[in-house]
Enzyme design. Structure first.
Site, PDB file in Angstrom:
ATOM      1  N   GLU A 135       0.825  -1.222   0.000  1.00 23.98           N
ATOM      2  CA  GLU A 135       0.000   0.000   0.000  1.00 23.98           C
ATOM      3  C   GLU A 135       0.852   1.261   0.000  1.00 23.98           C
ATOM      4  O   GLU A 135       0.536   2.241  -0.687  1.00 23.98           O
ATOM      5  CB  GLU A 135      -0.914  -0.012   1.242  1.00 23.98           C
ATOM      6  CG  GLU A 135      -1.847   1.156   1.350  1.00 23.98           C
ATOM      7  CD  GLU A 135      -2.882   1.193   0.240  1.00 23.98           C
ATOM      8  OE1 GLU A 135      -2.749   2.059  -0.635  1.00 23.98           O
ATOM      9  OE2 GLU A 135      -3.823   0.374   0.247  1.00 23.98           O
ATOM     10  N   LYS A 182       4.555   3.894  -9.987  1.00 21.95           N
ATOM     11  CA  LYS A 182       3.277   3.846  -9.268  1.00 21.95           C
ATOM     12  C   LYS A 182       2.118   3.634 -10.237  1.00 21.95           C
ATOM     13  O   LYS A 182       1.169   2.900  -9.943  1.00 21.95           O
ATOM     14  CB  LYS A 182       3.094   5.148  -8.475  1.00 21.95           C
ATOM     15  CG  LYS A 182       4.138   5.309  -7.365  1.00 21.95           C
ATOM     16  CD  LYS A 182       4.177   6.733  -6.841  1.00 21.95           C
ATOM     17  CE  LYS A 182       5.192   6.902  -5.722  1.00 21.95           C
ATOM     18  NZ  LYS A 182       5.456   8.300  -5.404  1.00 21.95           N
TER      19      LYS A 182
END
Ligand code: HSE
Length: 440
Positions: free
Chosen positions: A129, A205
């Site tokens: 995460e 990302k």
């Protein structure tokens, strides 16, 4: 139940933040996780563990393999970043049957397919995460909260350093290098800060988000990357006059031809919430077919914000320790044997609108020639600005700056048109182009 023992690899900004948050919120975290969580073994180059982090009973080593090979450790938290030794450490931890939490976006984006396959084989979890958008729980939102939806597209400001630099330059007129140095001092920037400013970090990302959104294998190598170092102050000003802010966006979109996966400066209408996300804050706008647009906003870098996501992963794994591996949330949201082979498109195939800025002779017929080239390429104009040179000594003399916004067009057609415009004798220098997204 006895506490879960965590091994921590790295005690920098995020590692210290993780220890701090685990110590400060120990009681609430234990109530959530169902048992205590303690950092039992720390790998760091420091000669002794700092005071005040709640690590007085932890063991310390300079060799991270001591931690991943420690039979007492259930969860290894990898906060080294980069490729090696991070990859070998994570693979070894998995081989040893340990669960892994990592904030390492480069590692997941580049080696994630291999890492997840190994984790699947060993029945352990790899949680990441904190690798995307710092403290924003965007992986959890996409993987679980939005799992009913077909994701149409997502667009994110996913590099805090870059957004911090753009905001400070725009609002305070500060120098690029000066703001970058401040971002480094604050612990926002990557070890190699060109990763932040050239779009590599955002690309890592975005590859992760795209994979989770669309159920495709991780394909960082196919991500189009363009950084912020070429953005000129005048483009920020002209964009503003036209009603747009410039942001460095990662965009992933599902089309009938394949997946667009691209990072570049982007003009966004000022009225969109995401156009007003400033400083080190990140935001990811996700469009699902059932829910419509959802915006996820928060701190994208920094010790405790990133630690918030690291600790959440530790809690998640602690809760899942006794669950059947077959019934855990899949690493990439879709079952590992159900990933799709829909292609990631080359940038020439994407569809987007453009902002163009060029310098041309201020003579009759020049604008007509330029717009004719655009028209011949099926490129429709949305808005037009012409600025006379305001300098008596302008070089070349008798020139005007022309700013155009186009409607949505195929990037390949735009490339052809720009080549033709740059070849005109009445045009000097290169055409500046920035993509425009309405995000509607
Ligand atoms: N260098 C990264 C950023 C850190 O600025 O967003 C968080 O991933």
């Amino acid at each position: 139940m006895s506490p879960v023992k965590v091994g921590l690899l790295g005690l920098g900004t995020v590692g210290s933040g993780t220890a701090t948050v685990l110590k400060r919120n120990a009681e609430e975290i234990a109530r959530r996780a169902g048992r205590g969580i303690i950092i039992d073994h720390v790998a760091t180059s420091k000669s002794e563990l700092p005071q005040g982090l709640g690590l007085s009973n932890s063991r310390i080593t300079t060799d991270p393999f001591d931690v991943v090979n420690d039979p007492d450790i259930s969860i290894v938290v990898e906060l080294y970043g980069g490729d090696e030794p991070a990859k070998s450490l994570v693979m070894q931890a998995i081989s040893n049957g340990k669960h892994v939490v990592t904030a390492n976006k480069a590692l997941i984006a580049i080696h994630g397919n291999e890492i997840f396959a190994h984790a699947q084989e060993k029945g352990v979890l790899v949680a990441f995460e904190s690798a995307v958008a710092g403290g924003i729980p965007i992986i959890k939102a996409l993987r679980e909260g939005l799992s009913a939806n077909k994701i149409n597209w997502l667009a994110g400001i996913i590099n805090g350093t870059g957004n911090f630099i753009l905001t400070e330059m725009r609002d305070k007129g500060r120098d690029f290098q000066d703001v970058l140095e401040e971002a480094q001092a604050l612990g926002y920037a990557e070890a190699d800060p060109t990763f932040d400013v050239e779009g590599v970090d955002a690309g890592h990302k975005l590859a992760i988000l795209s994979s989770i959104a669309f159920g495709i294998p991780l394909q960082f190598g196919k991500t189009y990357l363009e950084g912020i170092s070429t953005i000129a102050k005048e483009d920020v000003d002209y964009a503003s006059e036209l009603g747009y802010n410039i942001k460095h966006l990662g965009i992933a979109r599902q089309t009938s031809q394949g997946i667009e996966q691209r990072v570049h400066p982007t003009l966004i209408p000022k009225k969109r919430l995401i156009a007003n996300v400033d400083g080190v804050m990140n935001a990811v706008l996700v469009h699902g077919d059932a829910v419509g647009p959802t915006l996820h906003y928060g701190a994208g870098a920094g010790g405790e914000p990133t630690a918030s996501a690291v600790v959440a992963d530790i809690v998640d794994i602690t809760r899942a320790l006794t669950s059947d591996p077959e019934n855990r949330v899949p690493h990439l949201a879709f079952q590992a044997d159900s990933l799709s082979d829909v292609p990631v498109l080359p940038v020439e195939s994407i569809q987007t609108a453009f902002y163009l800025r060029l310098t041309a002779l201020d003579e009759p017929g020049v604008v007509a020639t330029i717009t004719q080239i655009l028209g011949d390429g099926d490129i429709s104009i949305e808005a037009f600005l012409q600025k006379q040179s305001n300098r008596a000594d302008a070089e070349p003399a008798n020139t005007a700056t022309i700013i155009l916004l186009t409607k949505v067009v195929n990037e390949g057609k735009m490339n052809d048109a720009i080549t033709k415009i740059e070849a005109l004798s009445v045009v000097s220098g290169n055409v500046t182009r920035i993509r425009v997204e309405s995000l509607s």
